[in-house]
Design an enzyme around this catalytic site. Structure first.
Site, PDB file in Angstrom:
ATOM      1  N   CYS B 167    -134.795   8.463 -27.621  1.00 56.24           N
ATOM      2  CA  CYS B 167    -135.593   7.256 -27.381  1.00 56.24           C
ATOM      3  C   CYS B 167    -135.221   6.530 -26.096  1.00 56.24           C
ATOM      4  O   CYS B 167    -135.853   5.535 -25.749  1.00 56.24           O
ATOM      5  CB  CYS B 167    -135.489   6.344 -28.592  1.00 56.24           C
ATOM      6  SG  CYS B 167    -135.955   7.226 -30.104  1.00 56.24           S
ATOM      7  N   HIS B 298    -135.232  -2.911 -26.127  1.00 61.25           N
ATOM      8  CA  HIS B 298    -135.539  -1.707 -26.893  1.00 61.25           C
ATOM      9  C   HIS B 298    -136.259  -2.151 -28.168  1.00 61.25           C
ATOM     10  O   HIS B 298    -137.236  -1.539 -28.558  1.00 61.25           O
ATOM     11  CB  HIS B 298    -134.255  -0.935 -27.187  1.00 61.25           C
ATOM     12  CG  HIS B 298    -134.499   0.413 -27.774  1.00 61.25           C
ATOM     13  ND1 HIS B 298    -135.219   1.386 -27.121  1.00 61.25           N
ATOM     14  CD2 HIS B 298    -134.144   0.946 -28.971  1.00 61.25           C
ATOM     15  CE1 HIS B 298    -135.290   2.456 -27.889  1.00 61.25           C
ATOM     16  NE2 HIS B 298    -134.652   2.223 -29.007  1.00 61.25           N
ATOM     17  N   HIS B 333    -143.187   2.473 -31.712  1.00 59.54           N
ATOM     18  CA  HIS B 333    -142.052   3.146 -31.078  1.00 59.54           C
ATOM     19  C   HIS B 333    -142.531   4.512 -30.611  1.00 59.54           C
ATOM     20  O   HIS B 333    -142.668   5.431 -31.406  1.00 59.54           O
ATOM     21  CB  HIS B 333    -140.890   3.275 -32.054  1.00 59.54           C
ATOM     22  CG  HIS B 333    -139.617   3.717 -31.390  1.00 59.54           C
ATOM     23  ND1 HIS B 333    -139.590   4.235 -30.102  1.00 59.54           N
ATOM     24  CD2 HIS B 333    -138.327   3.712 -31.811  1.00 59.54           C
ATOM     25  CE1 HIS B 333    -138.343   4.540 -29.777  1.00 59.54           C
ATOM     26  NE2 HIS B 333    -137.560   4.223 -30.794  1.00 59.54           N
TER      27      HIS B 333
END
Lengths: 323, 410
Positions: B167, B298, B333
């Site tokens: 990620c 994030h 996400h």
């Protein structure tokens, strides 16, 4: 950028010593029929390798093979010289453990409920599991990068490592790759090459890279060049241009670079890592560089070109000068 | 260290997301605080108690791609190639411009063609491994993503590199693009990330209890987790000199980059490691914490991430940290694309002078204690913006973008 150390966990066993000795002798690794019963496939496994046996029982119950190979190989270089806080890890892969990923999805598809998967299997279902475990187990707090470049990974890793050093983001880079044999990989590779016969290999190899001029260097990486769907010779020619080396002056090179003006005899001087230990996927180029370092250890000042390509399209070449 | 690193600017933006496509469409979605939440249809979701995600719908890559037939590409490769093509067009780069340029294509991804591997796994369970679709097998490797983007732009001499750092991968790719231009490896870097929704990764997050049932609410007291998303973001980076020479519009300047690893836990982030990464990026940019106007966190909306990240932000920025938004509230996400879409959003925020909001917000978690710009975009003159990318494996990356020509950002 200089190569100051290397190690290999290969079908010849543990460490750079057995690998170098076998490469210099031109002795092929032992091959066996593919346990997955994939047609026309042989495999060269790292003999006796098991993550639990190699790394101990703590935290290895769910560890996949590719992670175990990477952790063990990186560990050999770190044991040789402890890695400081400015040490980066750049690890090549094709796509992590294909076996772990397909097993994970299969559990979801066949379980009573689609989320009946083992939580311990989650980290192994991600591509950068091996690099993360290397950091965790060896205390590597520097840059932690996974390059998914298939057979070009090692060379793309060199290009990236060079930038990390030039930009001051690391004082040293442990740059390598790992690939496991598994039935899942074997079948994917089999179909990927339209069923052509193959000899698969596995293992891990890691180079330590530091700034040019580091005492005790084994070789200097003069340049790396890359392309997509490009001819190997064209990419090698660009790498040689960047390195300011005349093609006629290349001492040893992977085959197929005659089109770049590299003498035909150069290919004869380059050991054929793939022929000796099989197709090691993401580690192929790193093993090839290690083989060149082993075979040309006495050829100080000579230039070697290592080129490689992945079926996905990536083509890369590196120019090394032996120290 | 290079004696005088070249200044690097963003001259092109491409985006594929659940809230809008292309620089203009994505900017409109960000400004409107649009939600991309919708039922996941990429795979059979029967048996999961909930399966809301942020899928890309109604996007036809074939209308964007000029060279590469979309039908031959996996979904993530399609997103990557389309975003790269859009970024090139946004940068005003013609094929003739690209032919002579030394280029890098750096794409971050969590999964590459894992959606294809999921389908192959189902086929293997049904009919055995000997009968797999060979074209699908060739769409699995992550290396296919930057290769597709390079082919689409006709870049046969490009370095097409894939960052597989989960990620944080999109942020790593942008940082490497910065370095490729800085050290002179490339004149133009097409960098970003791409991912497609897949069963494997959905199931992994679901099993860890980190998929929210309805909405992603970063920094909210009632947050329940992520909504898995998909898409791609690509930025065109080049030296300031190059941008000036060709009269290119500059969206923003890339001021700096930092990367490190927690080396603490396989999946959970560590406050000290994350704080250190932000410090590295600030030092690389030569920017003081007080000069940062906005952080694109994030901000996954999980319990673990948001508190850890908020603490790390306060450790670096003190008790009055800059506004910190969680853009995943809007487009989910997007895994390896997350850092790329975040950076594209930051560049758009700087260029169009607004702060995109954290939507779905009800009550800020006092443990996070951040101004997350709830629900409505606000107008703002942003000089320096930070984008965080954190990943499994403890690997972190942070990039800093600045208004080109702003005092303190030069």
């Amino acid at each position: 950028m200089d190569i100051t150390a290397w190690t290999a966990l290969s079908p010849y066993g543990t460490g750079g010593g057995p690998f170098a000795e076998a490469v210099r002798a031109g002795r092929p690794a032992a091959a066996a029929a593919d346990p997955a019963d994939v047609p026309d496939t042989e495999v060269c496994l790292v003999p006796g390798f098991d993550p639990r046996a190699a790394l101990g029982r703590r935290g290895t119950r769910a560890m996949d093979r590719v992670t175990g190979l990477a952790v063990a190989a990186v560990g050999a270089l770190v044991a040789d010289r402890p890695a400081g806080p400015g040490t980066a890890l750049v690890l090549g892969t094709t796509g992590g453990s294909a076996q772990s990923m397909t097993d994970f999805t299969a559990a979801s598809l066949t379980g009573e409920r689609p989320f009946d998967v083992a939580p311990a299997a989650v980290p192994g279902a991600v591509m950068n599991c091996a690099a993360g475990q290397c950091a965790l187990r060896h205390g590597l707090t520097g840059p932690n990068i996974t390059i998914a470049g298939g057979r070009a990974s090692g060379l793309l890793g060199l290009a990236h490592a060079r930038r990390l050093l030039l930009a001051g983001r690391a004082a040293a880079v442990l740059c390598g790759a790992a690939e496991e044999y598994s039935p899942a990989r074997s079948w994917l590779e089999h179909h990927g090459r339209d069923g052509a016969p193959a000899r698969l290999g596995e293992g891990a190899a890691v180079l330590r890279l530091e700034r040019a001029g580091t005492p005790g260097a084994l070789a200097r990486v003069l340049a790396v060049a890359s392309g997509v769907d490009a001819a190997l010779a064209d990419v090698a020619r660009r790498a040689l241009d960047r390195a300011r080396v005349a093609p006629a002056g290349v001492w040893a090179a992977t085959p197929g670079l005659e089109g770049a003006g590299v003498p035909a005899r150069a290919a004869a001087r380059m050991p054929d890592a793939r022929g000796l230990i099989g197709d090691t996927g993401a580690v192929a180029a790193v093993f090839q560089i290690a083989a060149a370092l082993a075979a040309l250890a006495d050829a100080a000042g000579r230039v070697a070109v290592v080129a490689g390509a992945d079926p996905a399209g990536q083509v890369s070449a590196a120019v090394l000068r032996m120290a | 260290m290079v004696a005088a690193p070249r200044r690097v600017v963003v001259t092109g933006l491409g985006a594929v997301s659940s809230i809008g496509t292309g620089a203009a469409g994505f900017a409109a979605g960000l400004r409107a605080g649009r939600s991309g939440a919708a039922p996941i249809t990429a795979f059979d979701t029967a048996g999961y108690a909930h399966a809301t995600g942020c899928p890309v719908t109604g996007f036809d890559a074939g209308r964007v791609l000029r060279r590469v037939p979309a039908a031959g590409l996996g979904r993530a490769a399609r997103f990557a190639a389309a975003a790269a093509r859009m970024a090139a067009a946004d940068a005003g780069l013609t094929d003739a411009d690209l032919r002579g340029a030394r280029c890098q294509v750096a794409i971050g991804t969590t999964d590459g063609g894992a959606d294809e591997l999921d389908a192959l796994t189902a086929a293997r369970l049904a009919a055995g491994p000997a009968a797999l679709d060979r074209a699908a097998v060739r769409r699995v490797p992550a290396a296919a993503l930057p290769a597709a983007a390079a082919r689409e732009l006709g870049l046969t001499a490009a370095e097409a590199i894939t960052f597989g750092t989960a990620c944080a991968a999109g942020t790593h790719a942008i940082g490497d693009g910065l370095d490729a231009v800085r050290v002179g490896d490339a004149d133009l870097a097409f960098c970003g990330g791409a991912d497609a929704l897949c069963r494997k990764t959905f199931t992994a997050f679901y099993r860890l209890g980190t998929v929210a049932p309805d909405a992603c609410r970063p920094f909210d007291a009632g947050r329940r987790g992520i909504l898995p998303g998909e898409g791609a973001g690509v930025l065109v980076l080049e030296s300031l000199d190059s941008a000036r020479a060709r009269g290119a519009r500059v969206h923003a300047e890339v001021l700096g980059y930092g990367l490190n690893c927690d080396a603490r836990h396989p999946v959970a982030p560590d406050e000290r490691g994350v704080a250190r990464c932000m410090e590295l990026a600030l030092a690389d940019a030569g920017v003081a914490p007080a000069d940062v106007d906005l952080i694109s966190a994030h901000g996954t909306g999980t319990r673990a991430n948001d508190v850890t990240e908020a603490r790390a932000i306060r450790a670096v920025f003190g008790d009055a940290p800059p506004r910190t938004v969680g853009l995943k509230s809007m487009f989910g996400h997007t895994m390896g694309a997350a850092g790329a879409l975040s950076a594209v959003a930051c560049a758009l925020a700087i260029a169009h002078r607004f702060v995109p909001p954290t939507i779905n917000h009800r009550r800020t978690d006092p443990e996070c204690g951040l101004d997350c710009v709830p629900n409505e975009a606000v107008e703002a003159d942003l000089r320096v913006v930070q984008s965080n990318g954190l990943a499994f494996g403890g690997t972190n990356a942070v990039v800093l973008l600045g208004r080109h020509g702003a005092a303190g950002a030069a």
